[in-house]
Enzyme design. Structure first.
Site, mmCIF file in Angstrom:
data_model
loop_
_atom_site.group_PDB
_atom_site.id
_atom_site.type_symbol
_atom_site.label_atom_id
_atom_site.label_comp_id
_atom_site.label_asym_id
_atom_site.label_seq_id
_atom_site.Cartn_x
_atom_site.Cartn_y
_atom_site.Cartn_z
ATOM 1 N N LYS A 10 62.563 43.045 -78.190
ATOM 2 C CA LYS A 10 62.257 43.971 -77.124
ATOM 3 C C LYS A 10 62.567 45.254 -77.750
ATOM 4 C CE LYS A 10 63.343 41.301 -72.957
ATOM 5 N NZ LYS A 10 64.045 40.970 -71.815
ATOM 6 N N ARG A 86 65.128 29.342 -76.920
ATOM 7 C CA ARG A 86 66.006 29.895 -75.660
ATOM 8 C C ARG A 86 67.708 29.765 -75.881
ATOM 9 N NH1 ARG A 86 63.796 31.904 -71.061
ATOM 10 N NH2 ARG A 86 65.282 30.977 -69.835
ATOM 11 N N THR A 92 70.594 34.924 -70.535
ATOM 12 C CA THR A 92 69.851 36.287 -70.109
ATOM 13 C C THR A 92 70.881 37.435 -70.129
ATOM 14 O OG1 THR A 92 68.472 34.998 -68.742
ATOM 15 C CG2 THR A 92 68.567 37.108 -68.358
ATOM 16 N N ARG A 103 71.502 36.984 -78.365
ATOM 17 C CA ARG A 103 71.888 38.006 -77.263
ATOM 18 C C ARG A 103 73.498 38.552 -77.322
ATOM 19 N NH1 ARG A 103 67.927 35.616 -72.719
ATOM 20 N NH2 ARG A 103 66.302 36.917 -72.959
ATOM 21 N N ASN A 114 68.070 42.991 -73.163
ATOM 22 C CA ASN A 114 68.889 41.955 -73.835
ATOM 23 C C ASN A 114 68.404 41.560 -74.847
ATOM 24 O OD1 ASN A 114 66.747 41.061 -72.706
ATOM 25 N ND2 ASN A 114 67.615 39.409 -71.169
ATOM 26 N N HIS A 117 63.211 38.180 -76.104
ATOM 27 C CA HIS A 117 62.454 37.400 -74.994
ATOM 28 C C HIS A 117 62.121 35.972 -75.586
ATOM 29 C CE1 HIS A 117 59.611 35.921 -71.932
ATOM 30 N NE2 HIS A 117 58.806 35.610 -72.967
HETATM 31 O O1 CDP Z 1 64.513 36.374 -70.422
HETATM 32 P P1 CDP Z 1 65.081 35.241 -69.514
HETATM 33 O O2 CDP Z 1 64.046 34.243 -69.476
HETATM 34 O O3 CDP Z 1 66.537 34.649 -70.155
HETATM 35 O O4 CDP Z 1 65.272 35.911 -68.080
HETATM 36 P P2 CDP Z 1 64.434 35.922 -66.758
HETATM 37 O O5 CDP Z 1 65.075 35.420 -65.695
HETATM 38 O O6 CDP Z 1 63.151 35.190 -67.104
HETATM 39 O O7 CDP Z 1 64.283 37.373 -66.705
HETATM 40 C C1 CDP Z 1 63.327 38.393 -67.479
HETATM 41 C C2 CDP Z 1 63.993 39.658 -67.657
HETATM 42 O O8 CDP Z 1 64.181 40.412 -66.673
HETATM 43 C C3 CDP Z 1 65.368 39.322 -68.519
HETATM 44 O O9 CDP Z 1 65.326 39.026 -69.968
HETATM 45 C C4 CDP Z 1 66.045 40.749 -68.286
HETATM 46 O O10 CDP Z 1 65.370 41.556 -69.247
HETATM 47 C C5 CDP Z 1 65.433 41.042 -66.894
HETATM 48 N N1 CDP Z 1 66.533 41.028 -65.999
HETATM 49 C C6 CDP Z 1 67.200 41.699 -65.392
HETATM 50 O O11 CDP Z 1 66.992 43.140 -65.657
HETATM 51 N N2 CDP Z 1 67.908 41.569 -64.338
HETATM 52 C C7 CDP Z 1 68.076 40.276 -63.761
HETATM 53 N N3 CDP Z 1 69.134 40.149 -63.168
HETATM 54 C C8 CDP Z 1 67.661 39.389 -64.331
HETATM 55 C C9 CDP Z 1 66.483 39.660 -65.351
HETATM 56 MG MG MG Z 2 62.302 34.159 -68.587
#
Ligand code: CDP
Ligand code: MG
Length: 137
Positions: A10, A86, A92, A103, A114, A117
């Site tokens: 990212k 993952r 996350t 991360r 973070n 992706h």
């Molecule tokens: O990236 P990942 O699949 O681990 O997490 P996600 O739940 O699919 O969320 C996508 C992206 O949204 C995250 O990687 C974060 O950049 C953002 N996010 C956020 O800003 N605040 C949250 N509470 C959850 C996600």
């Molecule tokens: Mg996701």
């Protein structure tokens, strides 16, 4: 199952200058680099890429973060590639990510920032490829 998954370094990861070191980690764990491109997400691309998160409180910040600079997009392939990426990426929320995960070791500011992706599923990976590799939006 042999799978393809989409990985992004990212904008925050690119700006930290750790992209190549992160990519090395995926390759060292025997994931194959099938495609790679530099991409500077447009607003529309960011909104589509993260479309399933539309309406969440963090969505505007996420879109802003994704359009704040260039990303490196990749398709990585291998047995159980989705889950393995993952696992390498870690939690996350970077403050919950454990040592040894990307991360954690290349920690960014949190919230939308973070570092990386990884697709949630093979189906999500296909949709994400349409956005970042096939310009279908
Ligand atoms: O990236 P990942 O699949 O681990 O997490 P996600 O739940 O699919 O969320 C996508 C992206 O949204 C995250 O990687 C974060 O950049 C953002 N996010 C956020 O800003 N605040 C949250 N509470 C959850 C996600
Ligand atoms: Mg996701």
């Amino acid at each position: 199952m042999f799978e393809s998954t989409v990985v992004l370094i990212k904008p925050d990861g690119v700006l930290m200058g750790v992209g190549e070191r992160i990519i090395e980690r995926y390759l060292m764990s025997k994931l194959g680099l099938h495609k790679r491109r530099d991409i500077y997400f447009s607003l529309r691309q960011a909104e589509t890429f993260y479309g399933e998160h539309a309406g969440r409180f963090y969505f505007p910040g996420l879109v802003l973060a994704m359009t704040s600079g260039p990303s490196i997009a990749m398709v990585l392939q291998g047995e159980n590639a989705v889950a393995r990426v993952r696992e390498l990426n870690g939690a996350t929320n970077p403050s919950k990510a454990v040592p040894g995960t990307i991360r954690h070791d290349f920690r960014s500011a949190g919230g939308p920032f973070n570092t990386v992706h990884g697709s949630d599923s093979v189906e999500a990976a296909r949709r994400e490829m349409d956005v970042v590799f096939w310009n279908l939006i």
